[in-house]
Design a protein around this motif. Structure first.
Motif, short mmCIF file in Angstrom:
data_model
loop_
_atom_site.label_atom_id
_atom_site.label_comp_id
_atom_site.label_asym_id
_atom_site.label_seq_id
_atom_site.Cartn_x
_atom_site.Cartn_y
_atom_site.Cartn_z
N ASP A 82 0.85 -1.19 0.00
CA ASP A 82 0.00 0.00 0.00
C ASP A 82 0.89 1.24 0.00
N GLU A 83 1.62 1.45 -1.10
CA GLU A 83 2.59 2.54 -1.17
C GLU A 83 1.98 3.92 -0.97
N GLY A 84 0.70 4.07 -1.28
CA GLY A 84 0.04 5.36 -1.11
C GLY A 84 -0.66 5.49 0.23
N GLY A 85 -0.53 4.49 1.08
CA GLY A 85 -1.21 4.49 2.37
C GLY A 85 -0.44 5.21 3.45
N CYS A 86 -0.78 4.92 4.66
CA CYS A 86 -0.16 5.53 5.84
C CYS A 86 1.35 5.30 5.83
N GLU A 87 2.10 6.35 6.16
CA GLU A 87 3.55 6.26 6.21
C GLU A 87 4.02 6.14 7.65
N LEU A 88 5.13 5.44 7.84
CA LEU A 88 5.74 5.29 9.15
C LEU A 88 6.94 6.23 9.23
N LEU A 89 6.90 7.16 10.17
CA LEU A 89 7.98 8.13 10.37
C LEU A 89 8.98 7.57 11.37
N LEU A 90 10.25 7.51 11.00
CA LEU A 90 11.31 7.07 11.90
C LEU A 90 11.79 8.30 12.67
#
Length: 127
Positions: A47-55
């Motif tokens: 789901d490349e356009g979904g929610c992103e995980l911020l490090l």
């Protein structure tokens, strides 16, 4: 309203980026210098356009203390969904990921927990 970014505190952004991309298979979406640190976000290849995980660097004393305390108490920092937990568990073990809990059935879900090497426990769940 929808969630677009979710943060996870990490001790070392480079180490976290390597672990989450090389071991877990996430895709780097953004890697932007922001002074001493970077804005690094990852996405699921499913789901490349979904929610992103911020490090997120854990440099703030409250962030570091929070991260250390939940880790010490065995509380996962976040949860990722998987389609087949046994296949995913085996794939990750083959890549050297260390689990603190093997796949375990709990009611209608099966879950497992691993150490992300960056100060967090991460839970994977098959519903």
């Amino acid at each position: 309203m929808r969630i677009i970014v979710n943060s996870i505190f990490v001790e070392d952004q480079n180490q976290a980026l390597a672990f989450y991309t090389d071991k877990l298979g996430f895709i780097k979406k953004h890697d932007i210098p922001t002074g001493k640190f970077r804005w690094i976000t990852l996405a699921s290849p499913e789901d490349e356009g979904g929610c992103e995980l911020l490090l997120e660097p854990n440099e703030h004393p409250a962030a570091k203390e929070y991260q250390q305390k939940i880790f010490a108490d065995g509380i996962p920092a976040t949860m990722f969904a998987v389609t087949n937990i046994h296949e995913e568990y085996n794939r990750l073990v083959e890549k050297g990921v260390e689990f603190t809990m093997q796949p375990t059935e709990m009611g209608t879900i099966t879950m497992a927990v691993f150490d992300d090497t960056c100060g967090n426990l991460i839970q994977i769940v098959q519903q």
